[in-house]
Structures are given as structure tokens and as C-alpha cells.
Design a protein around this motif. Structure first.
Motif, mmCIF file in Angstrom:
data_model
loop_
_atom_site.group_PDB
_atom_site.id
_atom_site.type_symbol
_atom_site.label_atom_id
_atom_site.label_comp_id
_atom_site.label_asym_id
_atom_site.label_seq_id
_atom_site.Cartn_x
_atom_site.Cartn_y
_atom_site.Cartn_z
ATOM 1 N N GLU A 26 0.816 -1.464 0.555
ATOM 2 C CA GLU A 26 0.533 0.419 -0.116
ATOM 3 C C GLU A 26 0.840 1.243 0.256
ATOM 4 O O GLU A 26 0.789 2.242 -0.782
ATOM 5 C CB GLU A 26 -1.100 -0.095 1.127
ATOM 6 C CG GLU A 26 -1.634 1.047 1.015
ATOM 7 C CD GLU A 26 -2.528 1.020 2.770
ATOM 8 O OE1 GLU A 26 -2.360 -0.270 4.181
ATOM 9 O OE2 GLU A 26 -2.759 2.003 3.400
ATOM 10 N N ILE A 60 -12.815 -2.080 1.535
ATOM 11 C CA ILE A 60 -11.366 -1.583 2.316
ATOM 12 C C ILE A 60 -11.163 -0.429 1.959
ATOM 13 O O ILE A 60 -10.351 0.591 2.567
ATOM 14 C CB ILE A 60 -10.967 -2.712 0.584
ATOM 15 C CG1 ILE A 60 -10.719 -3.322 0.540
ATOM 16 C CG2 ILE A 60 -9.004 -1.235 0.616
ATOM 17 C CD1 ILE A 60 -10.129 -4.985 -0.714
ATOM 18 N N GLY A 103 -11.763 1.744 4.978
ATOM 19 C CA GLY A 103 -10.317 1.561 6.211
ATOM 20 C C GLY A 103 -8.791 1.829 5.507
ATOM 21 O O GLY A 103 -8.116 1.916 6.504
ATOM 22 N N GLY A 125 -9.448 -1.685 7.432
ATOM 23 C CA GLY A 125 -8.105 -1.787 7.955
ATOM 24 C C GLY A 125 -7.971 -1.289 9.525
ATOM 25 O O GLY A 125 -7.526 -1.567 9.987
ATOM 26 N N SER A 173 -9.439 -2.896 12.268
ATOM 27 C CA SER A 173 -9.364 -3.491 12.585
ATOM 28 C C SER A 173 -7.963 -3.728 13.517
ATOM 29 O O SER A 173 -7.661 -3.871 14.555
ATOM 30 C CB SER A 173 -9.115 -4.337 11.643
ATOM 31 O OG SER A 173 -7.447 -5.121 11.640
ATOM 32 N N HIS A 204 -5.625 -11.715 11.482
ATOM 33 C CA HIS A 204 -6.174 -10.845 10.443
ATOM 34 C C HIS A 204 -5.416 -11.605 8.966
ATOM 35 O O HIS A 204 -6.653 -12.184 8.311
ATOM 36 C CB HIS A 204 -5.602 -9.430 9.950
ATOM 37 C CG HIS A 204 -5.760 -9.219 8.715
ATOM 38 N ND1 HIS A 204 -4.575 -8.980 8.263
ATOM 39 C CD2 HIS A 204 -6.428 -8.418 8.808
ATOM 40 C CE1 HIS A 204 -5.528 -8.331 6.538
ATOM 41 N NE2 HIS A 204 -6.902 -8.016 7.294
ATOM 42 N N ASP A 218 1.824 -4.791 5.229
ATOM 43 C CA ASP A 218 0.904 -5.007 5.943
ATOM 44 C C ASP A 218 1.473 -2.803 6.864
ATOM 45 O O ASP A 218 2.380 -2.852 7.169
ATOM 46 C CB ASP A 218 0.488 -5.183 6.782
ATOM 47 C CG ASP A 218 -0.370 -4.539 7.681
ATOM 48 O OD1 ASP A 218 -1.768 -3.960 7.234
ATOM 49 O OD2 ASP A 218 -0.430 -4.218 9.257
ATOM 50 N N VAL A 235 -0.980 -0.363 8.174
ATOM 51 C CA VAL A 235 -1.880 0.138 9.406
ATOM 52 C C VAL A 235 -1.704 -0.291 10.725
ATOM 53 O O VAL A 235 -1.841 0.037 12.057
ATOM 54 C CB VAL A 235 -3.712 0.191 8.644
ATOM 55 C CG1 VAL A 235 -3.978 -0.977 8.562
ATOM 56 C CG2 VAL A 235 -4.540 1.442 9.830
ATOM 57 N N ARG A 236 -1.772 -2.422 10.784
ATOM 58 C CA ARG A 236 -1.713 -3.036 11.993
ATOM 59 C C ARG A 236 -0.252 -2.261 12.818
ATOM 60 O O ARG A 236 0.346 -2.576 13.490
ATOM 61 C CB ARG A 236 -2.148 -4.488 11.523
ATOM 62 C CG ARG A 236 -3.789 -4.843 11.495
ATOM 63 C CD ARG A 236 -4.036 -5.824 11.034
ATOM 64 N NE ARG A 236 -3.826 -5.866 9.724
ATOM 65 C CZ ARG A 236 -4.750 -4.921 8.687
ATOM 66 N NH1 ARG A 236 -5.956 -5.410 9.093
ATOM 67 N NH2 ARG A 236 -5.155 -4.963 7.546
#
Lengths: 328, 263
Positions: A156, A260, A263, B111, B114, B141, B202, B204-205
Motif C-alpha cells: 500500500e 477496503i 479502511g 483496515g 481492525s 488477520h 501491511d 496500518v496494523r
């Protein structure tokens, strides 16, 4: 199932006589193992409990637990609880959301944004999926799909950065426009809802493309040909055949992309500006500061989760009725 | 399906390919620019930024940190996800639908929500922000993806094979280890690679559950907030090459094993 288990246990008792010396043969006759197996397979019920206990415990404590704890914290006035302070039950955190514009405005902005972007993604990827599924030979389909998959393995943040370079004031788009003499001064694309939209569509396109592709691929070509023989034009064929029969793919693609896009946190932070604050940034704000803001953050996250679930649920229901209505 | 139609659609496809690739190619290109400022035109070229990445102790340790997190969280996800799949596939029991729904829940939660939920729950469990917390969050996840992939594969396992093994005297555990598990290997490997990539990419986590040490995406994010520089391009390109290479390899691998599996 019950009598099966008994016959099998008797069967297991026969195994030692074969006395092959492989690991498995040895394991079958190893006393501690057979004792354990007798314990485990004593009844189908016990067998099932041993198999099921861990997964059920896991999904309850690890999958459901965090959501429930979030809900619980959202209904308290202080979390984490400082020593000597009593925790009270309260709805204040939810009331706060409706009380201030800086809270509910990003919320509605996020929902509208996610909805619009989902629609844009659908419009953008539908022709691509249609081309792949209907106009390309089976062998090339896989290759051409794989080509599109490669960039989507990239994370991302890296892809967001790529969009920043593309749209910056000295970025590629402005360079090309200038080169063609269309502009004198660079267009400030960055830190607007436009740059944010481009970024989010860039990140989510695949989640729309794959369900669309698999729905279109299942649709027999003969349907369209039959309709054409009966005199239906291209638009009618699309509206009466292709669209209704791919509603399932459209519905799951849209649901995925909507969930998605609501978020995303890093992408709006990097590509958006002060006028495009999304709800994810609002929620995150409560977790960067001192702990006593956590309940508010939890309440806001709960509001967003429930709303997103209700909206996608209603959308799926709508698509379901549309599908039923059309196939009648 | 006229010819014109087809040409138009093919143009749209190739335009989409460009849209998907060009930003990444530009980003890679910019890492070779011999100047501190990001942007066109590029007047002179250099390899210094890339050399800098591999001699920068922070970047190298962050890369290792991310890889370790990805591997450990994947191990947990694969074991738990496979276990859940074996329980759910082809078995009917009270509450199966509920368990299935709960299994895929983490994949459906947006996202940020979570990440927040994990952050709050980590506090309840007493897990301090840091490596353990990130591994745990990534593992939870990613479980749904493993469970779904393994369930799909498990549904194609002929029941007769298990029955034959049981008739020949294998107990349930041996039948599972010798028949079911080998049959599941391609799905398990495919799912593992998917989990590795999900964890490695990943943000955000990792951001909300991390301590002082950043993972690679978090490091890039932090650097981006203080300004763009070709150094970031070089780091991002290294991450990109790593993930894309693993992804392509995994795609080829699963395709090959799927072909082998077909009778």
C-alpha cells in the motif's frame, strides 16, 4: 459416524501384525501413541470436541474478542483505567460524534468518497474484465491477468508513493501536459480529493477486477449470440444479458472495494489535504494522544464498522433481489 | 462483437496496464536520479541511492525485522487456518455457519478499525506494542485467507481416499497426516506466500501495534512524512522487487502444482 469409529478402532488393532518398519508402522504400535489414540477416539463426540475446541476458542477469543472489547471500551468513560479511578458506563462517546461537525463531517465524507470511488472502480475495470473474459483466448487470458496481478503484490505505502510521484507538481502528468503545451504552470493535483481518489482506485482496482472477471468468464458466449440472432442490439444485449448475469460479481466486487476504501489510513494521510480528512484519520487521532481518548476512538470505530456493515449488507440484499427479479 | 468493439476494448485493457505499471516504473526510475529533489526532468543518473540503502544499518535491520515478523505470523496463520478449514469443510454441526462467519470476520473489517480493535485488545491481553503485538495481529488477520484457500482445496479431496486409509487401519490422525496433509500441501504453501506478502506489506496494523522499531512500510511512511527523496525510492524499490518476485514465483508454483493435481 458412530459405528464407523468402532470398526476403525478394531482395524487399528490389526495394524501391528503387519510390522512394517517405517516410521508410521512404528508409530502405530508405540504404546504411548496407541494409548493416546484410544483416549482421543474413545467416542465420535470426544473426537469432534478435540478437533473443534481449538478453532472455536480461537475465533471467539481472537476474531470476535477484539471487536467485542472495542465495543465494551466505547461504552466506558475511561480506558485504560488509571489506578484509583472508577470506570463508568456511558453513551457520551457516541453523543460526542453527533455533537461536533469536525467528527461527523469526515464520517459522511468517507462514506460518500468510498461510494463514488467504488463506482469509479467498477466503471474503470468492467471493460478490462470484459475484454479479458470474452475477447482473449484461454491461454492468453491467464498471462494477461497475471500481468495485472504483478503490481498488486506491491504494498500500500509503496504504491501510494508511486502516485505521489506521478501527480506531484514536478510529476510525470504535469511534465507531459507542459510538454504538449497544454499548461504553463503545473496543476496542483496533490493533496486534493482528486489525488486521494486516484490513489485509492489504484489500490483497490484488483479487488473489483477479479470478481468481475470470474463472473464474466462463467457467462456462456452463446447467450449473447442467441440474443443477437433474435435481433437484440449491443446495448440491449449488455443490459438484458451481460449485466443481470454478472450482478453477483459486481455485488461482491463493490462490497470488497467499499469496505477496503473506508479502511485506508496511510493513503489519505499522504495523498489528501486538510479539506479531505477522512474518518480513519479522525479515529487514529484519538490513539496518538493520551490514553483517555481511547473510548471515543473506540466508539467512532464502532460507528464506522456498523455503518459499513449495514450499507454493504443492504447493498448485497438489493443486488440479490435484482438478480432474482431478472432471472424470473 | 464487432471488430471495432474489440479493438476499443483491447485499447482500454492496455491503457489499464499502463495505468497500473507506469506509476511504479516512474518510482523505480526516480531512485536513479542524481539529485535530492524528486521530480522531472532527470538530468543525470546515479546508483548512490541504492548503494546507500544496503549500507544503511537502519534500513537493513528494518528489512530483517519485517521479514521475521512476516515469517512468524505466517507460521501461526497457516497452522490455525488449516485447522479451522479441516473442522469446517464437509462437516455439519450446530453453529457451523456462525463459526464460518467468525472465521472470515478479520478479512472483512476495514483496515483502520481492525488496527484499532487489535490495539485495544492487545492492551487487554497485556501484549506490549512491538514485535509480539504485530506478529499476533498479522497472524489473526491472515487466518481467514488460509482457511478459505485450504477449504477450497480440501473440498476436492476424494472422500474415498480417507475411507480407504481408515479401512486399512489408519487412525484419524495418521489418515490426516498421510493422506489429507500431503494433498493440502500446495494450498498451504500458496496461502503461506500470500500471508507472507500481506504481512510484509501491511502498514496500518504495524503502525498502530508497533513499538519504537518500525517495519519497512512504517519506515517508508515516516520518511515520506518528512519529505520525498530518492533515498525513499530506492528503499521502496527494494521492497517492490522483493514482493513482486515472491508473488510471481508463487503464482508459477501454484499454477504448476494445480496442473499436476489435475487427473
Amino acid at each position: 459416524m458412530s459405528n464407523d469409529a468402532t470398526t476403525r478402532r478394531e482395524g487399528a488393532g490389526v495394524a501391528p501384525e503387519h510390522s512394517d518398519r517405517t516410521f508410521w508402522g512404528w508409530l502405530c504400535v508405540w504404546a504411548p501413541y496407541t494409548a493416546l489414540m484410544k483416549l482421543v477416539t474413545a467416542s465420535p463426540r470426544r473426537q469432534f470436541i478435540i478437533l473443534a475446541a481449538f478453532p472455536i476458542l480461537w475465533v471467539l477469543t481472537q476474531h470476535l474478542g477484539p471487536m467485542l472489547q472495542m465495543l465494551r471500551v466505547s461504552l466506558t468513560d475511561a480506558y485504560p483505567v488509571a489506578p484509583g479511578v472508577e470506570q463508568h458506563f456511558t453513551f457520551d462517546n457516541y453523543a460526542r460524534f453527533f455533537g461536533e461537525q469536525i467528527f461527523w463531517q469526515p464520517f459522511f465524507r468517507t462514506l460518500i468518497f468510498a461510494g463514488v470511488l467504488t463506482f469509479c472502480t467498477l466503471i474503470l475495470t468492467f471493460p478490462v474484465a470484459y475484454f479479458l473474459a470474452r475477447h482473449v483466448s484461454r491461454k492468453n487470458q491467464m498471462l494477461m491477468l497475471l500481468l495485472l496481478l504483478i503490481p498488486f503484490w506491491v504494498g500500500e505505502i509503496v504504491r501510494t508513493y508511486a502516485i505521489m510521484i506521478l501527480l506531484g507538481n514536478t510529476g510525470a502528468v504535469n511534465l507531459v501536459l507542459k510538454w504538449f503545451g497544454l499548461i504553463d504552470r503545473p496543476i496542483p493535483f496533490m493533496y486534493t480529493s482528486f489525488s486521494m481518489g486516484v490513489g485509492i482506485v489504484y489500490l483497490t482496482a484488483l479487488y473489483m477486477l477479479l470478481p468481475l472477471y470470474s463472473a464474466l468468464e462463467k457467462l456462456p458466449k452463446s447467450y449473447g449470440e442467441a440474443a443477437a440472432d433474435l435481433g437484440a442490439g449491443a446495448w440491449t444485449r449488455f443490459r438484458r444479458i451481460t449485466l443481470p448475469l454478472t450482478l453477483e460479481g459486481i455485488s461482491s466486487g463493490c462490497t470488497l472495494v467499499f469496505l477496503i476504501s473506508t479502511g485506508f489510513y496511510a493513503t489519505p494521510v499522504l495523498l489528501g489535504g486538510p479539506s479531505t480528512t477522512v474518518f480513519a484519520e479522525t479515529i487514529a487521532g484519538f490513539f496518538h494522544v493520551a490514553g483517555d481518548e481511547w473510548p471515543t476512538g473506540a466508539a467512532f470505530a464502532t460507528i464506522m464498522f456498523v455503518t459499513a456493515m449495514l450499507l454493504t449488507g443492504a447493498f448485497q440484499k438489493l443486488m440479490h433481489t435484482l438478480r432474482k427479479g431478472d432471472t424470473k | 462483437m464487432t471488430r471495432g468493439n474489440r479493438i476499443l476494448l483491447s485499447c482500454i485493457y492496455w491503457a489499464f496496464v499502463l495505468y497500473v505499471f507506469v506509476p511504479l516504473l516512474l518510482m523505480i526510475l526516480m531512485g536513479f536520479k542524481d539529485s535530492k529533489f524528486i521530480g522531472f526532468p532527470i538530468k543525470s543518473w546515479t546508483l548512490d541511492w541504492y548503494l546507500g540503502v544496503f549500507s544503511d544499518a537502519e534500513v537493513v535491520s528494518t528489512l530483517t525485522y519485517s521479514v521475521v515478523i512476516a515469517v512468524l505470523s505466517t507460521l501461526i496463520s497457516v497452522v490455525v487456518g488449516t485447522w479451522i478449514a479441516v473442522l469446517l469443510e464437509g462437516r455439519k454441526f450446530l453453529g457451523r455457519a456462525a463459526i464460518f462467519g467468525l472465521t472470515i470476520l478479520p478479512a472483512l473489517v476495514p483496515g483502520i478499525i481492525s488496527a484499532i480493535a487489535f490495539r485495544i485488545y492487545a492492551r487487554l491481553l497485556g501484549i506490549e506494542p512491538g514485535m509480539g503485538a504485530i506478529i499476533w495481529a498479522h497472524a489473526v488477520h491472515n487466518v481467514p485467507f488460509v482457511a478459505l484457500v485450504v477449504m477450497a482445496r480440501l473440498s476436492t479431496l476424494p472422500k474415498s481416499q480417507i475411507e480407504a486409509a481408515r479401512d486399512l487401519g489408519a487412525d484419524p490422525i495418521i489418515a490426516f497426516l498421510r493422506i489429507t496433509l500431503p494433498y493440502l500441501i500446495p494450498a498451504v504453501l500458496g496461502a503461506s506466500i500470500f500471508c507472507l506478502l500481506l504481512s510484509f506489506d501491511d502498514f496500518v496494523r504495524s503502525f498502530f501495534l508497533g513499538g519504537y522499531e518500525p517495519t519497512l512500510p512504517v519506515l517508508i511512511f515516516a520518511k515520506l512524512r518528512s519529505g520525498m527523496s530518492p533515498e525513499i525510492n530506492a528503499i521502496a524499490t527494494v521492497a517492490l522487487v522483493l514482493t513482486a518476485a515472491i508473488g510471481i514465483w508463487a503464482e508459477r508454483f501454484t499454477r504448476r502444482t494445480n496442473k499436476d493435481a489435475k487427473p
